[in-house]
Design a protein around this motif. Structure first.
Motif, short mmCIF file in Angstrom:
data_model
loop_
_atom_site.label_atom_id
_atom_site.label_comp_id
_atom_site.label_asym_id
_atom_site.label_seq_id
_atom_site.Cartn_x
_atom_site.Cartn_y
_atom_site.Cartn_z
N HIS A 94 0.88 -1.17 0.00
CA HIS A 94 0.00 0.00 0.00
C HIS A 94 0.92 1.22 0.00
O HIS A 94 2.00 1.18 0.59
CB HIS A 94 -0.88 0.03 1.25
CG HIS A 94 -1.65 -1.23 1.48
ND1 HIS A 94 -2.50 -1.78 0.54
CD2 HIS A 94 -1.69 -2.07 2.55
CE1 HIS A 94 -3.04 -2.88 1.02
NE2 HIS A 94 -2.56 -3.09 2.23
N LEU A 121 -4.11 1.48 -2.49
CA LEU A 121 -4.16 0.19 -1.81
C LEU A 121 -3.84 -0.93 -2.80
O LEU A 121 -4.35 -0.94 -3.92
CB LEU A 121 -5.55 -0.06 -1.21
CG LEU A 121 -6.00 0.92 -0.13
CD1 LEU A 121 -7.43 0.63 0.26
CD2 LEU A 121 -5.08 0.83 1.07
N GLY A 123 -4.29 -4.48 -4.35
CA GLY A 123 -5.52 -5.27 -4.48
C GLY A 123 -5.41 -6.62 -3.80
O GLY A 123 -4.32 -7.18 -3.68
N SER A 124 -6.53 -7.12 -3.34
CA SER A 124 -6.53 -8.45 -2.71
C SER A 124 -6.28 -9.50 -3.79
O SER A 124 -6.54 -9.28 -4.97
CB SER A 124 -7.85 -8.71 -1.99
OG SER A 124 -8.90 -8.75 -2.92
N ILE A 143 -1.07 -8.48 2.39
CA ILE A 143 -1.98 -7.55 1.71
C ILE A 143 -3.43 -7.85 2.13
O ILE A 143 -4.18 -6.96 2.52
CB ILE A 143 -1.82 -7.64 0.17
CG1 ILE A 143 -0.49 -7.05 -0.27
CG2 ILE A 143 -2.99 -6.95 -0.54
CD1 ILE A 143 -0.10 -7.39 -1.71
N ASN A 144 -3.81 -9.11 2.03
CA ASN A 144 -5.19 -9.49 2.36
C ASN A 144 -5.51 -9.23 3.83
O ASN A 144 -6.60 -8.76 4.15
CB ASN A 144 -5.43 -10.96 2.00
CG ASN A 144 -5.40 -11.19 0.50
OD1 ASN A 144 -5.56 -10.26 -0.29
ND2 ASN A 144 -5.19 -12.42 0.09
N SER A 146 -4.15 -6.89 5.77
CA SER A 146 -4.27 -5.45 6.00
C SER A 146 -5.56 -4.90 5.39
O SER A 146 -6.18 -4.01 5.98
CB SER A 146 -3.05 -4.71 5.46
OG SER A 146 -2.96 -4.84 4.06
N LEU A 147 -5.99 -5.42 4.25
CA LEU A 147 -7.25 -4.97 3.66
C LEU A 147 -8.43 -5.37 4.56
O LEU A 147 -9.38 -4.61 4.73
CB LEU A 147 -7.42 -5.53 2.25
CG LEU A 147 -6.50 -4.93 1.20
CD1 LEU A 147 -6.62 -5.72 -0.11
CD2 LEU A 147 -6.79 -3.46 0.97
N SER A 148 -8.35 -6.54 5.14
CA SER A 148 -9.39 -6.99 6.07
C SER A 148 -9.42 -6.09 7.30
O SER A 148 -10.50 -5.70 7.77
CB SER A 148 -9.14 -8.44 6.47
OG SER A 148 -10.10 -8.87 7.39
N SER A 149 -8.25 -5.72 7.83
CA SER A 149 -8.17 -4.82 8.98
C SER A 149 -8.74 -3.45 8.63
O SER A 149 -9.44 -2.84 9.45
CB SER A 149 -6.72 -4.67 9.46
OG SER A 149 -6.22 -5.90 9.91
N LEU A 150 -8.45 -2.97 7.45
CA LEU A 150 -8.98 -1.68 7.01
C LEU A 150 -10.50 -1.72 6.93
O LEU A 150 -11.19 -0.78 7.34
CB LEU A 150 -8.38 -1.29 5.66
CG LEU A 150 -8.79 0.07 5.10
CD1 LEU A 150 -8.38 1.19 6.05
CD2 LEU A 150 -8.17 0.28 3.74
N SER A 151 -11.03 -2.82 6.45
CA SER A 151 -12.48 -2.99 6.41
C SER A 151 -13.06 -2.92 7.82
O SER A 151 -14.10 -2.28 8.04
CB SER A 151 -12.81 -4.34 5.76
OG SER A 151 -14.19 -4.58 5.80
#
Length: 160
Positions: A94, A121, A123-124, A143-144, A146-151
């Motif tokens: 990111h 960001l 991408g997943s 990556i996945n 951190s994207l989940s945490s951001l969600s």
């Protein structure tokens, strides 16, 4: 409008920083050396603002197109990318580009500060489709995650 404010004693300054978050670590994309050896941490300052330690912040004249391009090229050359089955130049991190604005009026004893954060960001990825293994699989997992945490952060904010 800017010219009329400058006649009233206002001076404007712009600085930029550019970082990436790669495998849970912060990297300075505007650093002088090619290899990142400096540790960066997110700190909460006395006034409640947040900053990243040891991050390069560069003064920039936004009307100087060559200087702007130079800064962006430097960051691009240090960004972590790799080839996967889904993308020939997949960003593996990111990135956050921050414009720091300061307006000063000495006569009025006023200083105004602002910042604009532009975030790219990664991408997943589905490991089965990307063909990632080894280091690439570890990157995809980070990556996945951190994207989940951001969600989760967005959900928490929406519930306040």
């Amino acid at each position: 409008y800017k010219e009329s404010l400058e006649k009233c004693g206002w001076k404007y300054y712009v600085k930029v920083s550019f970082l990436e978050i790669y495998n849970e670590s912060i990297r300075d994309l505007l650093r002088d050396q090619d290899i990142e050896e400096t540790k960066h941490e997110i700190k909460v300052n006395v006034d409640g603002s947040r900053s990243v330690t040891n991050l390069t912040v560069t003064a920039l004249d936004p009307t100087d197109e060559l200087a702007v391009r130079r800064v962006l090229r430097r960051a691009e050359s240090r960004r972590t990318v790799a080839c996967t089955d889904m993308n020939a130049t997949s960003s593996r991190s990111h990135a956050v580009f921050t414009l720091h604005f300061v307006a000063v009026n000495v006569e009025q004893r006023q200083t105004l500060r602002g910042a604009l954060n532009l975030v790219d960001l990664a991408g997943s990825e589905r490991l089965s489709r990307s063909g990632a293994d080894g280091i690439r699989a570890k990157e995809a997992a980070a990556i996945n995650k951190s994207l989940s945490s951001l969600s989760d952060v967005f959900v928490a904010i929406s519930q306040q």
